[in-house]
Write a protein that holds these residues in place. Structure first.
Motif, short mmCIF file in Angstrom:
data_model
loop_
_atom_site.label_atom_id
_atom_site.label_comp_id
_atom_site.label_asym_id
_atom_site.label_seq_id
_atom_site.Cartn_x
_atom_site.Cartn_y
_atom_site.Cartn_z
N ALA A 143 7.65 70.46 5.44
CA ALA A 143 8.29 69.53 6.38
C ALA A 143 9.35 70.26 7.20
CB ALA A 143 8.92 68.37 5.62
N ARG A 144 10.07 71.21 6.57
CA ARG A 144 11.08 71.98 7.30
C ARG A 144 10.44 72.88 8.35
NH1 ARG A 144 13.75 75.08 2.72
NH2 ARG A 144 12.53 73.85 1.24
N ILE A 145 9.25 73.39 8.06
CA ILE A 145 8.55 74.25 9.01
C ILE A 145 7.98 73.42 10.16
CG2 ILE A 145 6.60 75.83 9.32
CD1 ILE A 145 6.99 76.63 6.36
N VAL A 173 1.17 71.10 18.00
CA VAL A 173 1.96 71.42 16.82
C VAL A 173 1.09 72.09 15.76
CG1 VAL A 173 3.35 70.45 14.93
CG2 VAL A 173 3.67 69.63 17.26
N ALA A 174 -0.17 71.67 15.65
CA ALA A 174 -1.08 72.31 14.70
C ALA A 174 -1.29 73.78 15.06
CB ALA A 174 -2.42 71.57 14.68
N LEU A 175 -1.51 74.06 16.35
CA LEU A 175 -1.72 75.44 16.78
C LEU A 175 -0.45 76.28 16.57
CD1 LEU A 175 -3.68 74.76 20.10
CD2 LEU A 175 -4.61 75.58 17.94
N ILE A 176 0.70 75.68 16.88
CA ILE A 176 1.97 76.40 16.68
C ILE A 176 2.19 76.65 15.19
CG2 ILE A 176 4.49 76.20 16.87
CD1 ILE A 176 4.01 74.62 19.48
N CYS A 177 1.89 75.66 14.34
CA CYS A 177 2.06 75.83 12.90
C CYS A 177 1.15 76.93 12.37
CB CYS A 177 1.76 74.51 12.17
SG CYS A 177 3.10 73.32 12.21
N ASN A 178 -0.06 77.02 12.89
CA ASN A 178 -0.97 78.07 12.45
C ASN A 178 -0.40 79.45 12.74
OD1 ASN A 178 -3.41 80.01 13.16
ND2 ASN A 178 -4.21 78.45 11.76
N VAL A 179 0.12 79.62 13.95
CA VAL A 179 0.74 80.89 14.32
C VAL A 179 2.00 81.13 13.50
CG1 VAL A 179 1.87 82.12 16.20
CG2 VAL A 179 -0.21 80.82 16.65
N PHE A 180 2.80 80.09 13.33
CA PHE A 180 4.05 80.16 12.56
C PHE A 180 3.76 80.63 11.13
CE2 PHE A 180 8.24 77.49 12.13
CZ PHE A 180 8.91 78.62 11.68
N PHE A 214 19.16 75.26 23.32
CA PHE A 214 19.52 74.02 22.62
C PHE A 214 19.37 74.20 21.11
CE2 PHE A 214 18.12 70.07 20.61
CZ PHE A 214 19.14 69.21 20.96
N ILE A 215 18.26 74.80 20.68
CA ILE A 215 18.04 74.99 19.25
C ILE A 215 19.06 75.97 18.67
CG2 ILE A 215 16.41 75.86 17.54
CD1 ILE A 215 14.14 74.81 19.30
N GLU A 216 19.37 77.01 19.42
CA GLU A 216 20.38 77.96 18.94
C GLU A 216 21.74 77.29 18.77
OE1 GLU A 216 19.56 82.48 20.32
OE2 GLU A 216 19.94 81.09 21.96
N ASP A 217 22.09 76.42 19.71
CA ASP A 217 23.41 75.79 19.69
C ASP A 217 23.59 74.87 18.48
OD1 ASP A 217 24.20 77.10 21.93
OD2 ASP A 217 23.90 75.42 23.30
N GLU A 218 22.54 74.15 18.11
CA GLU A 218 22.70 73.21 17.00
C GLU A 218 21.73 73.43 15.85
OE1 GLU A 218 19.82 69.44 17.86
OE2 GLU A 218 21.96 69.18 18.17
N GLY A 219 20.75 74.30 16.06
CA GLY A 219 19.66 74.41 15.11
C GLY A 219 19.99 74.99 13.76
N TYR A 220 20.96 75.90 13.68
CA TYR A 220 21.21 76.58 12.42
C TYR A 220 21.82 75.65 11.38
CZ TYR A 220 20.02 80.73 15.03
OH TYR A 220 19.33 81.65 15.80
N ASN A 221 22.35 74.51 11.83
CA ASN A 221 22.80 73.50 10.88
C ASN A 221 21.70 72.51 10.54
OD1 ASN A 221 25.51 74.42 10.77
ND2 ASN A 221 25.97 73.37 12.69
N LYS A 222 20.82 72.25 11.50
CA LYS A 222 19.81 71.22 11.32
C LYS A 222 18.50 71.74 10.74
CE LYS A 222 21.59 68.18 14.95
NZ LYS A 222 21.99 67.11 14.04
N TYR A 223 18.19 73.00 10.99
CA TYR A 223 16.92 73.57 10.56
C TYR A 223 17.15 74.73 9.60
CZ TYR A 223 15.54 70.87 14.63
OH TYR A 223 15.38 69.85 15.53
N ASP A 224 16.18 74.97 8.76
CA ASP A 224 16.29 76.04 7.77
C ASP A 224 16.37 77.39 8.49
OD1 ASP A 224 15.79 78.02 5.82
OD2 ASP A 224 14.67 76.59 4.58
#
Length: 356
Positions: A252-254, A149-156, A282-292
């Motif tokens: 926290a949202r990121i 998650v740290a590596l992904i956050c760095n790239v993100f 899965f994220i596309e189906d429900e993510g736009y309500n749950k994530y920024d």
């Protein structure tokens, strides 16, 4: 040609198929003379293949061209990354255990140095995702997950055009977001079945426990917020407080997005690693309500782009290469199967089963 018939659970990476392997529906799953790796063995299990014919070791097969994943795994870059990654896990584990068990002070610079070599060895963000995807044979321990998650956050953070200081803070947020799980009972963390209500409550307490370890540390407040609030969801369905939208701190949202992506694509005690395109669906189906959405769209577009040129298995039994991303439907790219181009956004009955 000398060959042996083995049960699927007896297969090991490096074995060579002696015959074509078909699904129960008669679709070609793995061709003859294929070098088996963790992904192809998992694919056989996924399709409930009972037995496979493999060449005896003295045979000299004419191998099929290596998949993208096989080329990555055989590269000197990947071997160096893997060695550095394992060293980082050990160092990180020792550091965090000292914080939790000995109340040792947290040194942000030291923690960042422990991940810097992995980040410096990767010339692009796509390279990092290549490396992480091919490390999926490791069980998703708390330490492995936090480093991922740290590596992904760095790239993100780079995708979001953050400043270097903010990227460092976001990286530390990913590294420390699950520190509270170190006091969660192992039988709950690794339980293969559904958690009971009481067990789930204990699991949820990891965010408060983690915050308790960090609240008196001399670190950026956003790291503490990410630890406490990374399971909050924009629609109010998260925990521990059921916050909504902008009431959830930005970092926290990121971290929440990086966390769920890594958790779902990782190997678990009760299942193999999930295909990234399944997770993206899965994220596309429900993510736009749950994530920024502001962060989620940036993440999905970039992470899907990192899988261009990867070899995939389709649900119709064909294998091909991802060649084009559909920005209106990230989980359904265009795939080239030899001379045929299949636009999955226009073929809803076909999906990507796994990355090879």
């Amino acid at each position: 040609m000398n060959k042996s018939i083995l049960f699927t659970f007896e297969l090991e990476p490096g074995m060579i198929t002696a015959e074509d392997v078909y699904t129960t529906a008669g679709q070609l799953l793995i061709p003859v003379n294929t070098l088996l790796d963790d992904s192809s063995i998992y694919k056989l299990k996924l399709y409930n293949v009972a037995t496979v014919a493999v060449l005896d070791s003295m045979e000299e097969p004419v191998l099929e061209p290596a998949t993208y994943s096989e080329r990555i795994k055989s590269s000197e870059e990947f071997q160096a990354f893997k060695e550095e990654y394992l060293e980082n896990i050990d160092e990180f584990q020792n550091t965090i255990n000292d914080i939790v068990t000995k109340n040792a002070p947290l040194n942000p610079s030291e923690l960042l140095e422990q991940t810097a070599s992995l980040l410096d060895s990767s010339s692009t963000s796509i390279h990092i995702f290549d490396m992480l995807h091919n490390m999926r044979e490791f069980d998703d321990s708390t330490f492995t997950h936090c480093l991922n998650v740290a590596l992904i956050c760095n790239v993100f953070g780079k995708w979001l055009n953050m400043s270097e200081d903010d990227i460092d803070t976001l990286t530390l947020s990913g590294l420390l977001h699950d520190i509270g799980k170190l006091t969660t009972p192992e039988e709950i963390l690794t339980k293969p079945g559904k958690l009971t209500t009481a067990e789930y409550q204990i699991m949820k307490d990891h965010v408060k426990n983690g915050y308790a370890y960090l609240k008196n540390q001399q670190i950026d407040p956003r790291i503490k917020e990410a630890c406490l609030f990374h399971h909050e969801r924009c629609d109010g369905s998260g925990y521990p407080y059921g916050l909504t939208g902008s009431k959830i701190p930005e970092f926290a949202r990121i971290v929440a997005i990086a966390d769920v992506y890594d958790a779902m694509t990782a190997k678990r005690v009760y299942r193999g690693p999930m295909c990234p395109f399944t997770v993206i669906k899965f994220i596309e189906d429900e993510g736009y309500n749950k994530y920024d959405p502001r962060f989620l769209l940036t993440f999905l577009e970039n992470v899907v782009s990192s899988y261009i040129h990867t070899t995939v298995l389709l649900s119709n039994g064909k294998t091909g290469e991802v060649v084009f991303i559909n920005r209106q439907d990230f989980s359904r790219p265009m795939v080239q199967c030899q001379d045929e181009f299949i636009d999955l956004s226009k073929n809803p009955d076909i999906k990507i089963e796994t990355i090879l």
